[in-house]
Design a protein around this motif. Structure first.
Motif, short mmCIF file in Angstrom:
data_model
loop_
_atom_site.label_atom_id
_atom_site.label_comp_id
_atom_site.label_asym_id
_atom_site.label_seq_id
_atom_site.Cartn_x
_atom_site.Cartn_y
_atom_site.Cartn_z
N VAL A 6 25.61 14.31 -23.10
CA VAL A 6 25.04 12.14 -23.57
C VAL A 6 25.67 11.47 -21.81
O VAL A 6 27.07 11.97 -22.03
CB VAL A 6 25.93 11.77 -24.98
CG1 VAL A 6 26.29 10.31 -24.90
CG2 VAL A 6 25.79 12.48 -25.60
N GLY A 7 25.07 10.82 -21.40
CA GLY A 7 25.13 9.89 -20.21
C GLY A 7 23.66 9.97 -19.74
O GLY A 7 24.41 11.32 -18.50
N GLY A 8 23.47 9.46 -18.64
CA GLY A 8 22.19 9.15 -17.79
C GLY A 8 22.81 8.78 -16.95
O GLY A 8 21.24 8.64 -16.04
N GLY A 9 23.70 8.44 -16.05
CA GLY A 9 24.26 8.58 -14.87
C GLY A 9 24.25 9.82 -14.37
O GLY A 9 23.68 11.18 -14.25
N LEU A 30 19.29 16.23 -22.42
CA LEU A 30 20.04 14.81 -22.20
C LEU A 30 19.53 13.51 -22.80
O LEU A 30 18.50 13.37 -22.44
CB LEU A 30 20.15 15.08 -20.01
CG LEU A 30 20.81 13.44 -19.69
CD1 LEU A 30 21.22 13.99 -18.61
CD2 LEU A 30 20.90 12.31 -19.55
N LEU A 31 20.91 12.76 -23.56
CA LEU A 31 21.13 11.36 -24.32
C LEU A 31 20.99 10.65 -23.37
O LEU A 31 21.98 10.42 -22.49
CB LEU A 31 21.46 11.69 -25.11
CG LEU A 31 20.97 12.50 -26.28
CD1 LEU A 31 22.29 12.87 -27.86
CD2 LEU A 31 19.46 12.40 -26.67
N GLU A 32 20.04 9.39 -23.11
CA GLU A 32 20.56 8.05 -22.41
C GLU A 32 20.59 6.77 -23.12
O GLU A 32 18.97 6.46 -23.71
CB GLU A 32 19.78 7.82 -21.13
CG GLU A 32 19.66 7.22 -19.70
CD GLU A 32 21.53 6.07 -20.20
OE1 GLU A 32 21.69 5.16 -20.37
OE2 GLU A 32 22.56 6.72 -19.67
N LYS A 33 21.35 5.59 -22.72
CA LYS A 33 20.73 4.98 -23.78
C LYS A 33 19.74 4.13 -23.67
O LYS A 33 19.29 2.67 -24.39
CB LYS A 33 22.38 4.58 -24.33
CG LYS A 33 22.93 2.98 -23.22
CD LYS A 33 24.50 2.57 -24.06
CE LYS A 33 24.98 2.12 -22.84
NZ LYS A 33 24.36 1.10 -22.82
N GLU A 34 19.87 3.80 -22.25
CA GLU A 34 19.36 3.21 -21.51
C GLU A 34 17.49 3.05 -21.42
O GLU A 34 17.64 4.39 -21.79
CB GLU A 34 19.46 2.81 -19.51
CG GLU A 34 20.66 1.77 -19.79
CD GLU A 34 21.17 1.04 -20.35
OE1 GLU A 34 20.15 -0.12 -21.03
OE2 GLU A 34 22.46 0.34 -20.88
N VAL A 166 15.85 12.65 -22.93
CA VAL A 166 15.11 11.53 -23.69
C VAL A 166 16.12 9.29 -23.33
O VAL A 166 17.55 9.88 -23.26
CB VAL A 166 15.44 11.99 -25.10
CG1 VAL A 166 15.26 10.53 -26.14
CG2 VAL A 166 15.31 13.26 -25.60
N THR A 167 15.89 8.56 -23.05
CA THR A 167 15.90 7.07 -23.04
C THR A 167 16.16 6.52 -24.12
O THR A 167 15.41 6.89 -24.95
CB THR A 167 15.13 7.39 -21.43
OG1 THR A 167 13.89 7.22 -21.85
CG2 THR A 167 15.51 8.10 -20.50
N GLY A 168 16.81 5.46 -24.48
CA GLY A 168 16.55 4.41 -25.58
C GLY A 168 17.31 5.56 -26.47
O GLY A 168 16.89 5.02 -27.49
N ALA A 169 17.86 6.19 -26.42
CA ALA A 169 18.88 7.21 -27.63
C ALA A 169 20.01 6.91 -26.70
O ALA A 169 20.52 7.91 -26.49
CB ALA A 169 18.56 8.45 -27.11
#
Length: 396
Positions: A6-9, A30-34, A166-169
């Motif tokens: 969790v975290g796409g930095g 990999l899950l990224e909220k942006e 996966v973005t927007g997650a």
């Protein structure tokens, strides 16, 4: 084995990449909220390749920065990403700083840096004709790089090797059930056997969702920059840094040449009113209450009242900010600078009001939490990802 990161930095991306390199048959999600990777600390820093000069020998920061800059430079060379090893000057402005400069020189050598030079005033001017101070260290291994491009390339390589990004997650819940982690997100549920928390600004909250106590807390500090106006950029050639003051927790303002042009000056350090508070008007009530209700923040302010007031003053006064810059480059004037960007540092703080200085990785049976990864984490990201992978593989 299925891994959820969790975290796409840049740290999360580097960890996913290293996992796929070192354990090719695994599955990495990999899950990224942006909507895209690298949108916060990774894409909003000054783009410096840190060589490991400042960090206490033997610490994770020192070891991983030295190893990390080598890997990052090699990665950029292979991928054709813009970077340059331009060197920097660390400048002493008085006799007290001169003593610290000599200690810094020794520390750099202990950390394995090569080619460090002690420069007298006339020698400094050969590298930076407008620099102030009385002596300097030249650190030739320091450089600049395009970190957003690094993030995009890491994402490409992860997908190329069979991983998923996966973005927007946005993760709202983490639950461990029957040997699996279930991540409940804004776009659905995802499962995996092992959870790696690279949440950056939200790493403490993610850890809490996974059942950890928030013994330390992320307190967001906004760093505000100015830029030299185009006709004044020649006043500084590369990187000029101050000698750190051990009485204060932040480095202080400095000058950084940007990889795609321009010269940045800063940052200061003030409490951000949101974990994504890139301007003074960005306010998130939950984030603000989270910081103000934490005893550690008030103890920190009590330990550093003068520094706190000065940083706040510099945030609202261009004249005061310029005066801080003049310590390094005396010819700088208010008319030479214009407002630049800002970033928010995900800084872990203890309840006693101490900033956690070293990288902090917490290993559990089926999880690893990266609970403190401020600068030089971007430089060291590939080495951090490698270390996380090593810790995972050691026990599997």
């Amino acid at each position: 084995m299925n891994y959820i990161i969790v975290g796409g930095g840049i740290v999360g991306l580097a960890t996913a990449y290293k996992l796929l390199l070192m354990k090719p048959r695994c599955h990495v999600l990999l899950l990224e909220k942006e909507t895209e990777v690298g949108q916060h600390q990774s894409g909003r820093n000054s783009g410096v390749l840190h060589s490991g000069l400042y960090y206490k020998p033997g610490t994770a920061k020192a070891l991983l920065a030295v190893r990390g800059i080598e890997q990052m430079v090699a990665f950029c060379e292979e991928a054709g990403i813009a970077h340059e090893i331009c060197g920097k000057l660390v400048v002493a402005c008085n006799d007290i700083e001169l003593v610290r400069l000599r200690k810094l020189e020794e520390r750099g050598k202990q950390n394995g840096l090569e080619g460090i030079e002690y420069l007298e005033k006339n020698e400094m001017l050969e590298y930076e004709p407008n620099v102030g101070g009385i002596a300097a260290l030249r650190v030739p291994q320091e450089g600049i790089v395009d970190y957003p491009a690094v993030c995009i390339e890491l994402k490409r390589r992860i997908i190329e090797r069979g991983g998923e990004v996966v973005t927007g997650a946005k993760v709202s819940k983490m639950r461990e059930q029957n040997g699996e982690w279930i991540a409940i997100t804004s776009i659905g549920e995802f499962t995996g056997n092992f959870f790696i928390n690279c949440g950056g600004l939200y790493c403490d909250r993610l850890a809490q969702l996974a059942g950890e106590k928030r013994e330390t807390r992320i307190v967001p500090f906004r760093g505000e920059y100015y830029q030299l106006k185009p006709d004044c950029e020649g006043m500084v050639r590369n990187l000029i840094y101050p000698v750190p003051d051990p009485q204060f927790p932040f480095l202080g303002v400095h000058f950084t040449r940007l990889i795609h042009g321009g010269m940045e000056a800063g940052p200061n350090a003030v409490l951000a009113l949101s974990r994504e508070g890139y301007s003074k008007t960005n306010i998130n009530p939950l984030d603000l209450w989270d910081a103000l209700s934490y005893p550690g923040l008030w103890r920190f302010i009590g330990k550093y009242p003068k520094m706190t007031a000065l940083e706040l003053w510099q945030s609202f006064s261009k004249q005061r900010f310029c005066k801080a810059l003049q310590k390094l480059v005396p010819n700088i004037r208010v008319a030479n600078i214009k407002p630049g960007g800002a970033g928010v540092r995900a800084q872990a703080m203890s309840r006693e009001g101490e900033l956690i200085q070293d990288f902090c990785l917490i290993k559990r049976r089926s999880a690893i939490h990266v609970l403190n990864a401020p600068s030089p984490a971007a430089t060291a990201s590939l080495a951090i990802g490698e270390e996380i992978t090593r810790q995972i593989l050691t026990e599997q």
